[in-house]
Design a protein around this motif. Sequence first.
Motif, PDB file in Angstrom:
ATOM      1  N   ARG A 254      40.193  41.431  51.763  1.00  0.00           N
ATOM      2  CA  ARG A 254      39.602  40.891  50.546  1.00  0.00           C
ATOM      3  C   ARG A 254      38.702  41.926  49.864  1.00  0.00           C
ATOM      4  O   ARG A 254      38.718  42.058  48.627  1.00  0.00           O
ATOM      5  CB  ARG A 254      38.782  39.637  50.894  1.00  0.00           C
ATOM      6  N   LYS A 255      37.939  42.659  50.650  1.00  0.00           N
ATOM      7  CA  LYS A 255      37.039  43.667  50.084  1.00  0.00           C
ATOM      8  C   LYS A 255      37.822  44.800  49.423  1.00  0.00           C
ATOM      9  O   LYS A 255      37.410  45.339  48.382  1.00  0.00           O
ATOM     10  CB  LYS A 255      36.138  44.220  51.184  1.00  0.00           C
ATOM     11  N   ALA A 256      38.966  45.159  49.992  1.00  0.00           N
ATOM     12  CA  ALA A 256      39.814  46.203  49.394  1.00  0.00           C
ATOM     13  C   ALA A 256      40.643  45.672  48.229  1.00  0.00           C
ATOM     14  O   ALA A 256      41.420  46.433  47.643  1.00  0.00           O
ATOM     15  CB  ALA A 256      40.729  46.798  50.450  1.00  0.00           C
ATOM     16  N   GLU A 257      40.486  44.377  47.913  1.00  0.00           N
ATOM     17  CA  GLU A 257      41.202  43.734  46.798  1.00  0.00           C
ATOM     18  C   GLU A 257      42.713  43.834  46.974  1.00  0.00           C
ATOM     19  O   GLU A 257      43.464  44.100  46.032  1.00  0.00           O
ATOM     20  CB  GLU A 257      40.773  44.340  45.455  1.00  0.00           C
ATOM     21  N   LEU A 258      43.174  43.625  48.209  1.00  0.00           N
ATOM     22  CA  LEU A 258      44.602  43.617  48.513  1.00  0.00           C
ATOM     23  C   LEU A 258      45.088  42.179  48.596  1.00  0.00           C
ATOM     24  O   LEU A 258      44.464  41.344  49.256  1.00  0.00           O
ATOM     25  CB  LEU A 258      44.873  44.341  49.836  1.00  0.00           C
ATOM     26  N   GLN A 259      46.191  41.909  47.919  1.00  0.00           N
ATOM     27  CA  GLN A 259      46.748  40.561  47.942  1.00  0.00           C
ATOM     28  C   GLN A 259      47.583  40.374  49.199  1.00  0.00           C
ATOM     29  O   GLN A 259      48.407  41.218  49.550  1.00  0.00           O
ATOM     30  CB  GLN A 259      47.610  40.322  46.698  1.00  0.00           C
ATOM     31  N   LEU A 260      47.366  39.279  49.870  1.00  0.00           N
ATOM     32  CA  LEU A 260      48.074  38.974  51.113  1.00  0.00           C
ATOM     33  C   LEU A 260      49.293  38.119  50.810  1.00  0.00           C
ATOM     34  O   LEU A 260      49.210  37.100  50.131  1.00  0.00           O
ATOM     35  CB  LEU A 260      47.146  38.243  52.089  1.00  0.00           C
ATOM     36  N   PHE A 261      50.439  38.535  51.327  1.00  0.00           N
ATOM     37  CA  PHE A 261      51.703  37.800  51.141  1.00  0.00           C
ATOM     38  C   PHE A 261      52.134  37.196  52.468  1.00  0.00           C
ATOM     39  O   PHE A 261      51.856  37.731  53.546  1.00  0.00           O
ATOM     40  CB  PHE A 261      52.790  38.736  50.610  1.00  0.00           C
TER      41      PHE A 261
END
Length: 326
Positions: A254-261
């Motif tokens: 979340r901190k790296a602003e990566l979307q989880l699929f």
Amino acid sequence: MRSLKFPIRRRSEYCSLVLQPVVPKLWSRDIERPAEVIPARFLSGKCTVYKLFGLCMVLLFVSLFWLQFSCSGDMSATMHEDRLLHQQQQPPPCPGDVQASAADDPSWGPHKLALIVPFRERFEELLVFVPFMHTFLNKKKIRHKILVINQVDHYRFNRASLINVGHQESGNDTDYLAMHDVDLLPLNEGLDYGFPEDGPFHVASPELHPLYHYKTYVGGILLLTKKHYHMCNGMSNRFWGWGREDDEFYRRLRKAELQLFRPSGITTGYKTFLHIHDPAWRKRDQKRVASQKQRLRANLSSSANSKHTDLSYTHTHTQQEEVKEV
């Protein structure tokens, strides 16, 4: 002298007497008796030792003949089943042969997976896991190598640290990682192990995992590129014992602003994976050091203001074993 007088008979009478045979009564009685009645003589008389012995011998020979016939039939059926089982359980092809075919076939794609398995003292599970995953990924035409990172010290299990070591040892020939538990086997061939270009891909999603169903769960099986792993600064090395390291990694995503699929279109539910268990129960690994929950909160605040890099941490008590490569 008196003369003897013989009765005068015609010649035909003498001929008829000559032509009629005299048959003994016993012989005629044996011919008239049916053949099926003759063996009854053996049983109709007195019961003697010889008769009992003969009857026992007959029964013994009949039993031996039946036993030999049934055993030969069972052995032939067993040999046939063993032959079929041996044909079905042929060992997987040599990794070198698969690697050559994968290099020549463009359908395998340009990417290569480093499947990292944090491991300690679960050899029964590992013996099942490695050939199963090798076959599963080959069917999906995923170029891969399996890295078993073995913790050989006597401290509590540090899963996150072992994954960091696996990332360091994965080499330049791989471009994405799979953080994979050794006791979790995918049963649905619809599960995607391909290159997660858009973002981290959680294969063992809460809707499919047989044990953990909370929304922020990212453990079990997680795929992500090496670039995204660097953006998260790897996993925290501060979690010893069971649990919480994957929850902390979710916050790093979340901190790296990566979307989880996560997988879609999988209808097998909680039967999507097989959760295998080692018979040995290690109480040591089920205990948390101090308060893992407080450590989870403190870890985020300290990592935001610290220059410490988790990826630079190399565990001094690990052993990297490269098991399969294609």
